[in-house]
Design an enzyme around this catalytic site. Structure first.
Site, short mmCIF file in Angstrom:
data_model
loop_
_atom_site.label_atom_id
_atom_site.label_comp_id
_atom_site.label_asym_id
_atom_site.label_seq_id
_atom_site.Cartn_x
_atom_site.Cartn_y
_atom_site.Cartn_z
N ARG A 3 0.85 -1.19 0.00
CA ARG A 3 0.00 0.00 0.00
C ARG A 3 0.89 1.23 0.00
O ARG A 3 1.93 1.28 0.67
CB ARG A 3 -0.88 0.04 1.25
CG ARG A 3 -2.19 -0.72 1.10
CD ARG A 3 -3.11 -0.06 0.07
NE ARG A 3 -4.34 -0.77 -0.19
CZ ARG A 3 -4.51 -1.74 -1.09
NH1 ARG A 3 -3.49 -2.15 -1.82
NH2 ARG A 3 -5.68 -2.29 -1.28
N GLU A 61 -1.82 8.12 -4.95
CA GLU A 61 -2.35 7.56 -6.21
C GLU A 61 -3.88 7.56 -6.30
O GLU A 61 -4.44 7.30 -7.38
CB GLU A 61 -1.88 6.10 -6.39
CG GLU A 61 -2.66 5.13 -5.54
CD GLU A 61 -2.13 3.71 -5.59
OE1 GLU A 61 -0.93 3.50 -5.74
OE2 GLU A 61 -2.96 2.80 -5.47
N HIS A 88 -0.31 0.17 -10.03
CA HIS A 88 -1.03 -0.70 -9.09
C HIS A 88 -1.69 -1.88 -9.81
O HIS A 88 -2.92 -2.05 -9.80
CB HIS A 88 -2.08 0.12 -8.29
CG HIS A 88 -2.37 -0.48 -6.94
ND1 HIS A 88 -2.62 0.27 -5.82
CD2 HIS A 88 -2.43 -1.78 -6.54
CE1 HIS A 88 -2.85 -0.53 -4.78
NE2 HIS A 88 -2.73 -1.77 -5.20
#
Ligand code: COI
Length: 330
Positions: free
Chosen positions: A232, A261, A293
């Site tokens: 994360r 993000e 991601h």
């Protein structure tokens, strides 16, 4: 159970269609749009909404609750984007996904290898027919010490798969697993920072882990360390990461997720002006691999994300033990 799913990708549609066909007594509809204040009404008459890592404001939870929504499913393993405190206040319950740990573990090891062997730099140079060797010499992962922070399902899978390369593996985790001890040494964080050539993060995004990697942590790492984040964004302080790259302390970084993000990924923004200074700065370093991601994204995980969250929602109704349920602690 009546489930309304938002943000459904093309690859997920067949799994929702299969669920609909296999559960004639339930009702499920989906759209590709992300949830916004303007389309919350679509979920009226449903018991649950299914989302992905979308921004959900307090107002949105409140409106859904007024409309009769009592359950929220996030088709992601991490649920740091959900306001569990507000959900608890409203009495809303949530589930999250579980999917094959191989997805993120495979991607993580790929990033380690890419960073060790400077693959993005080599490919960029090859595109302009620079086939020279200077600046492209790599490090052998097999001769490296790799530090894994967090040994849940994904971290443990990284350890097991990595053991095939013959590298020394250090693990820092709340739980010492007997099984992993055959592949790795369990150490405290300081030792892991001091001795690892490569450090990979596999802890959840919660308040305890916010900025686990800050300037003090980076200062205690080996010079030229390679940092990998497929966990994360909030686990790394972006300012500290950039400072570490600028000073040369960090030799390379592979960043699948970074703290600023939210709202950026999974859209085609090629004609847009992107206002995201962290990504802009990180993108200037030739020794930084920035992936959007995507570590989770495999056919297996797509199927699991839909299946496990829908089953988790059904468990609320049947009263079965619900392993997918989200706790309210942050
Ligand atoms: C998760 O499942 O937690 C992920 O990180 C993938 C998600 C952003 C779709």
């Amino acid at each position: 159970m009546k489930i309304f799913a938002y943000s459904v990708r093309e690859d997920e549609e067949k799994y929702f269609d299969r669920f609909i066909a296999e559960h004639p007594g339930d009702h499920c509809s989906y759209v590709s749009e992300y949830p916004t204040m303007d389309n919350l009404e679509l979920a009226r008459g449903f018991d649950a909404v299914s989302i992905i890592t979308n921004v959900i404001t307090t107002e949105m939870y409140d409106r859904w609750y007024e409309m009769g929504i009592r359950y929220i499913a996030t088709r992601s393993v991490g649920y740091d984007h959900l306001d569990v405190v507000h959900m608890k206040k409203l009495g809303m319950r949530g589930v999250h996904a579980s999917y094959s740990p191989n997805a993120v573990a495979n991607f993580t090891i790929m990033l380690m290898l890419m960073a060790c062997r400077k693959v993005t730099f080599i490919l960029d140079k090859a595109k302009v027919q620079d086939f020279s060797l200077p600046g492209k010499i790599g490090k052998e992962i097999s001769l490296s010490t790799v530090g894994i922070i967090g040994a849940g399902q994904i971290g443990a899978t990284v350890v097991k798969h990595l053991s095939g390369f013959g590298c020394r593996i250090l693990v820092h985790s709340n739980h010492e697993s007997e099984e992993l001890k055959q592949y790795a040494e369990f150490v405290d964080l300081d030792t892991l920072y001091k001795e690892s050539d490569i450090i990979s993060l596999h802890v959840p995004g919660n308040e305890k882990n916010r900025h686990l990697i800050d300037s003090a942590a980076i200062a205690s790492m080996k010079d030229d360390v390679i940092l990998i984040n497929t966990a994360r964004g909030m686990v790394i302080d972006s300012e500290a990461l950039i400072a570490g790259l600028e000073s040369g302390k960090i030799g390379a970084a592979a960043i699948d997720t970074f703290e600023e993000e939210m709202g950026l990924y999974y859209k085609n923004l090629e004609r847009e002006r992107i206002v995201n200074r962290t990504r802009a700065i990180l993108g200037t370093f030739p020794n930084v691999i920035l992936t959007p991601h995507m570590a989770f994204y495999t056919e297996q995980s797509s199927s699991d994300m839909v299946g496990t969250t829908n089953e988790g929602l059904l468990a609320f109704e049947s009263g079965a033990e619900n392993l997918a349920e989200i706790g309210y602690e942050r």
